[in-house]
Design an enzyme around this catalytic site. Sequence first.
Site, PDB file in Angstrom:
ATOM      1  N   ASP A 258     -31.360 -15.970 -21.427  1.00 24.67           N
ATOM      2  CA  ASP A 258     -31.595 -17.309 -20.247  1.00 24.67           C
ATOM      3  C   ASP A 258     -33.230 -16.683 -20.158  1.00 24.67           C
ATOM      4  OD1 ASP A 258     -31.918 -18.762 -17.706  1.00 24.67           O
ATOM      5  OD2 ASP A 258     -30.834 -17.072 -16.677  1.00 24.67           O
TER       6      ASP A 258
ATOM      7  N   HIS B  42     -23.334 -18.686 -12.343  1.00 22.62           N
ATOM      8  CA  HIS B  42     -23.871 -20.337 -12.612  1.00 22.62           C
ATOM      9  C   HIS B  42     -22.138 -19.938 -13.294  1.00 22.62           C
ATOM     10  CE1 HIS B  42     -25.590 -24.293 -13.053  1.00 22.62           C
ATOM     11  NE2 HIS B  42     -26.424 -22.777 -13.330  1.00 22.62           N
TER      12      HIS B  42
ATOM     13  N   ARG C 198     -25.318 -25.488  -4.037  1.00 24.41           N
ATOM     14  CA  ARG C 198     -26.739 -24.457  -4.995  1.00 24.41           C
ATOM     15  C   ARG C 198     -27.140 -23.775  -3.829  1.00 24.41           C
ATOM     16  NH1 ARG C 198     -28.581 -25.451 -10.396  1.00 24.41           N
ATOM     17  NH2 ARG C 198     -30.885 -24.311 -10.409  1.00 24.41           N
TER      18      ARG C 198
ATOM     19  N   ARG D 268     -22.861 -30.668 -19.360  1.00 26.75           N
ATOM     20  CA  ARG D 268     -22.819 -30.425 -17.440  1.00 26.75           C
ATOM     21  C   ARG D 268     -22.591 -31.733 -16.621  1.00 26.75           C
ATOM     22  NH1 ARG D 268     -25.952 -26.765 -14.872  1.00 26.75           N
ATOM     23  NH2 ARG D 268     -25.356 -27.275 -13.183  1.00 26.75           N
TER      24      ARG D 268
END
Length: 326
Positions: free
Chosen positions: A229, A133, A106, A297
Site C-alpha cells: 500500500d 478497510h 468512509r 471492489r
Amino acid sequence: MSHQNNIRHFLVDTDLTQDEQAEVLDLAAAMKADRFAYRPYAGPQTVAVFFDKTSTRTRVSFAAGVAELGGSPLVINAGESQLGHKESIADSARVLSRMVSTIVWRTYAQSGLEEMAAHSRVPVINALSDDYHPCQLLADLLTIREHKGELAGLSMAYLGDAANNMANSYLLAGVTAGMHVRIAGPQGYLPEEEVVAAARARAAQTGGSVTITTDATQALAGADVVATDTWVSMGQEDEKAERVKLFGDYRVDEAAMAHAADDAIVLHCLPAYREYEIAAEVIDGPQSVVWDEAENRLHAQKALMAWLMARSGLAEVPGVAGGQRR
C-alpha cells in the site's frame, strides 16, 4: 431497541465468519457473472454514501453498485450534512435509517461507525476508517480466489507501512479465510497488539496463521500473494521524505518478488506511487492483478450490500438465507 437486534453490519473484517465471508465471495462471483440480475434495492431504494475523505474507487464502486442493484445512491461529501457536527452520530443514525435502506460511511474514527450502527435500523458499512478497510479486502480475496482457487492454506505477504488500516484488514480478513498472513514493516510501524491478538484468535478457528516481522525476506519467502500500500497516506504528505527512507527495504520490486513463489500474484489497493512502494515493472508486469482487484471492489461490495440486506431480513436475495422480514 429490539427492532435493531437482527440487523447485520460490516464495520470490521471479522464481522463475517469464515463461512459467511465465503458466502459473500460466492455471491460476488455470481454477480460478476450476471451483473444486472440481482435487485435487492428495487424500488428504487436509497443508499446513503457518506465521504469524510476523498475517494475514487470507493465512491464509483458504491455508486455504480447501488444503481446496478436497482437502488439510488445518495453520495454526501464532507461538509454537506450535519453528521457529527451540528447533529450527533446517534441522532443522525436514527433519522437516516428511517429514510434509506443502507448507510455506507468512509470516515476517520472507527468509534463513529460503531455509534452509527448501534442506533441504525438498517445495515451500516465501513467504507474505510483509520483502523480498517474491510471492503477492500473482500475485493482482494475475490481476486485471489479468481487467480488461485481456494483461499485456505495460501500464504500472503504484506510489506510496507504495517501500522495502517490496510495491514490490519489484511491480517483479519486473511486469517478469516484460513490464509497464512505475514506482515512486514519497520519497528514502530507494525500492527497494534490488539489487532494481532484478534487475528490470532480468528486464525485458531480457521487454520490460518499470523506472522509479524521486520524482515521483508522472511515475509516474502514462497508467498502466493504479495501486497503493499502507499507509504504516504492522506494527511501524511509532509512526512514523505522521511517515510520513503524508512520503508525503502520494503519496496515490492523484482528483487523482492524473487523471494516469493514463482506464480505469486501482486495486489495494491491503489492509488499506487510507482518506484516508491512498488516498482513499475511489477505493478505493470505479468504478476500484477491490481486492475482485476480494482474492478472487484464493485462486485464484492454489491454482494456485501445484498448479503447484509438479506441477512437483516430487509430483502430476498437468491442463494442467501434471510433473517426475519419485517
